[in-house]
Design an enzyme around this catalytic site. Structure first.
Site, PDB file in Angstrom:
ATOM      1  N   LYS A 183     -23.732   8.378  -6.347  1.00 25.30           N
ATOM      2  CA  LYS A 183     -22.334   8.643  -6.019  1.00 25.30           C
ATOM      3  C   LYS A 183     -22.215   9.608  -4.844  1.00 25.30           C
ATOM      4  CE  LYS A 183     -21.725  10.012 -10.210  1.00 25.30           C
ATOM      5  NZ  LYS A 183     -21.204  10.461 -11.529  1.00 25.30           N
ATOM      6  N   THR A 216      -9.328  15.911  -9.291  1.00 19.42           N
ATOM      7  CA  THR A 216     -10.378  14.909  -9.442  1.00 19.42           C
ATOM      8  C   THR A 216     -11.222  15.121 -10.702  1.00 19.42           C
ATOM      9  OG1 THR A 216     -11.897  16.238  -8.095  1.00 19.42           O
ATOM     10  CG2 THR A 216     -10.532  14.605  -6.941  1.00 19.42           C
ATOM     11  N   GLY A 218     -12.985  14.732 -13.996  1.00 22.82           N
ATOM     12  CA  GLY A 218     -13.297  13.580 -14.840  1.00 22.82           C
ATOM     13  C   GLY A 218     -13.653  12.306 -14.109  1.00 22.82           C
ATOM     14  N   THR A 219     -13.801  12.372 -12.789  1.00 18.69           N
ATOM     15  CA  THR A 219     -14.088  11.133 -12.048  1.00 18.69           C
ATOM     16  C   THR A 219     -15.433  10.526 -12.445  1.00 18.69           C
ATOM     17  OG1 THR A 219     -14.894  12.501 -10.217  1.00 18.69           O
ATOM     18  CG2 THR A 219     -12.657  11.640 -10.038  1.00 18.69           C
ATOM     19  N   GLY A 220     -16.454  11.367 -12.605  1.00 20.27           N
ATOM     20  CA  GLY A 220     -17.771  10.841 -12.962  1.00 20.27           C
ATOM     21  C   GLY A 220     -17.780  10.205 -14.339  1.00 20.27           C
ATOM     22  N   CYS A 221     -17.166  10.877 -15.301  1.00 16.02           N
ATOM     23  CA  CYS A 221     -17.066  10.316 -16.658  1.00 16.02           C
ATOM     24  C   CYS A 221     -16.306   8.993 -16.632  1.00 16.02           C
ATOM     25  CB  CYS A 221     -16.339  11.295 -17.573  1.00 16.02           C
ATOM     26  SG  CYS A 221     -17.102  12.918 -17.732  1.00 16.02           S
TER      27      CYS A 221
END
Length: 281
Positions: A183, A216, A218-221
């Site tokens: 990412k 932003t 929580g974007t990875g989760c």
């Protein structure tokens, strides 16, 4: 009154094995909302409880590894686990127990979000836990989704350019996952927000429109949960990754300015359209 039996059978199932975010923006809260958006039934195994809000994390309490695997076993024995995503596993004991249990279960797809370094570069778990994740959990993954800093640790190299992203993806793929999505949220300049896919045969860059928002959390989760949901729906890994990124991008466009700090993405964005004066069309 006559009783009417109703219900749906054959609904796809996805499980999240992750921590709880009391602020509701990340962790299992984000994962379960994401599963629901995709019309996938979400189950969970809680690994830790955090006391946090939009301004930061105040406390983290881990569950015993036996409590984590008991949750997995309970779901597997009755509902089935379907596709699985792992998030914050917190310590070596939990990671080892989860890796061992998943090895014995019929999982339709496993997304490993190696939550060990924050997007700012702060290490979240110790070196022993990282080693167990690297050698026992990653080899089982259908897709691994490290951020820039996690990719640097897993690959053992700096990641500052597209060439280095490609090399890091190849090195991580050599650890055993079927595919790697590095990412680019932590990258700089033109590479910011550009993700790199590698499945052992080809590289693909995943790029969507940039959304200018500070909210932003929580974007990875959310990304890994969306990918897991698409795997549960039977989509191929590369398509699942691309659609997951598209979902996160739209959720960012509806990010929530709540609290005093960094708000979360808007997981339920279809319901937000037209509800607020400043919401995108």
């Amino acid at each position: 009154m006559e009783r009417v039996e109703n219900g749906l059978s054959g609904v796809p199932v996805a499980m999240t094995i992750a921590g709880s975010d009391s602020g509701g923006g990340a962790g299992i809260q984000a994962d379960l909302r994401t599963f629901a958006f995709h019309c996938v039934h979400g189950t969970c195994a809680l690994t830790c409880v955090t006391a946090q809000n939009t301004s930061g994390v105040m406390r983290v309490d881990a569950l015993p590894p036996e409590a984590v695997t008991a949750q997995i076993d309970a779901v597997a024995a009755d509902i089935g686990v379907g596709a699985v995503k792992t998030g914050m596993l917190l310590d070596a004991g939990i990671i080892e127990a989860v890796a061992r249990r998943l090895r014995d279960l019929p999982v339709s797809g496993l997304v490993v979000d190696p939550v060990m370094v924050s997007r700012t570069g702060a290490q979240l778990i110790d070196d022993r836990a990282i080693s167990i994740l690297k050698h026992e959990l990653l080899p089982q993954a259908t897709i691994a989704t490290p951020n820039r800093y996690e990719a640097q640790i897993l690959a053992g190299m700096a990641v500052e350019s597209m060439e280095q992203m490609r090399e890091a993806a190849a090195r991580i793929h050599a650890l055993g996952p079927r595919a790697v999505l590095v990412k680019g949220g932590g990258m700089e300049g033109e590479l910011r927000g550009v993700d790199l896919w590698f499945d052992g045969e080809q590289f693909q860059t995943l790029k969507t429109a940039m959304v200018d928002t500070p909210h932003t959390h929580g974007t990875g989760c959310t990304l890994s949960a969306s990918i897991a949901a698409h795997l549960a729906l039977g989509r191929p890994p590369a398509i699942a990754a691309r659609r997951g990124k598209e979902y996160v991008t739209e959720a960012l466009a509806f990010s929530l300015h709540i609290g005093r700090g960094q708000g979360p993405v808007g997981h339920f964005f279809p319901l937000l359209r037209g509800r607020f004066p400043n919401s995108p069309d």
